[in-house]
Design an enzyme around this catalytic site. Sequence first.
Site, PDB file in Angstrom:
ATOM      1  N   SER A 142       8.961   4.200  -7.575  1.00 58.46           N
ATOM      2  CA  SER A 142       8.858   5.637  -7.851  1.00 58.46           C
ATOM      3  C   SER A 142       8.285   6.319  -6.624  1.00 58.46           C
ATOM      4  O   SER A 142       7.439   5.746  -5.919  1.00 58.46           O
ATOM      5  CB  SER A 142       7.948   5.896  -9.041  1.00 58.46           C
ATOM      6  OG  SER A 142       7.662   7.280  -9.174  1.00 58.46           O
ATOM      7  N   TYR A 156       0.790   4.549 -14.348  1.00 56.48           N
ATOM      8  CA  TYR A 156       2.156   4.572 -13.818  1.00 56.48           C
ATOM      9  C   TYR A 156       2.150   4.430 -12.299  1.00 56.48           C
ATOM     10  O   TYR A 156       2.833   3.569 -11.736  1.00 56.48           O
ATOM     11  CB  TYR A 156       2.840   5.872 -14.225  1.00 56.48           C
ATOM     12  CG  TYR A 156       4.284   5.960 -13.792  1.00 56.48           C
ATOM     13  CD1 TYR A 156       5.291   5.348 -14.534  1.00 56.48           C
ATOM     14  CD2 TYR A 156       4.651   6.649 -12.635  1.00 56.48           C
ATOM     15  CE1 TYR A 156       6.623   5.420 -14.148  1.00 56.48           C
ATOM     16  CE2 TYR A 156       5.975   6.737 -12.244  1.00 56.48           C
ATOM     17  CZ  TYR A 156       6.960   6.113 -12.999  1.00 56.48           C
ATOM     18  OH  TYR A 156       8.269   6.184 -12.594  1.00 56.48           O
TER      19      TYR A 156
END
Length: 247
Positions: A142, A156
């Site tokens: 990401s 995350y």
Amino acid sequence: MMSRLENKVAFITGGSRGMGAAIALKLAEDGADIAITYTSAASKADETVKAIEKLGRRAVAIKADNLDAAAVESAVNEAHTKFGRLDILVNNAGVYTMDTVDQLELAEFDRVMSIHVRASFVASKTAAAHMSAGGRIITIGSNLAEIVPFSGILAYATSKAALIGLTKALARDLGPREITANIVHPGSTDTDMNPANGDHADGQRARMAIPKFGEARDIAGLVAFLASEESRFITGSGFVIDGGANA
């Protein structure tokens, strides 16, 4: 003309929908036979398998939750047994969670780390045992692994950053066998998990040099390049594909 992934077999975790399904279809278009995993969306997995088969490729969907390390290992081995080889692994399955450090429970932190990091390690270790020279391990990270522009994504961002270290270590360990390992860092991409018309979409577009969400096929195209012979000298590298949000 032979397709660039002709006679290759690819295994994609979380390949039943969204980005994973787009990757599966693109690799099939390029000539690979495909195995995907899914957790609960059996109908979506079946749709993806049928779409791949319409392209003239073989496909199988295997139920395997990334939280279950034994299931991930078994799924990789099952794909190898079915197709007789394994050339490409895409560690794609993931979750998104939002909690600040004062709210984040240890159990949730462990869950996210297990789904993203432990499962990627297990799949990579198992797949690498079946790969020969030219094997490819591609992990979906990401852009939030490199820049954390807002609060509430501790688990995350931490898990995706850990995948950078895993990728670089795999590149070192597997390089002598001419197996590459790379990581793709998507930004805002229009999927069920983060729709372009979602509540937080405008704020995401405001960060981007190209102020529009990417499409799953954009990510799939980059993954397909990294899976191909054209990328044979690229390993241990990260590729941010986020419309310039991290620029």
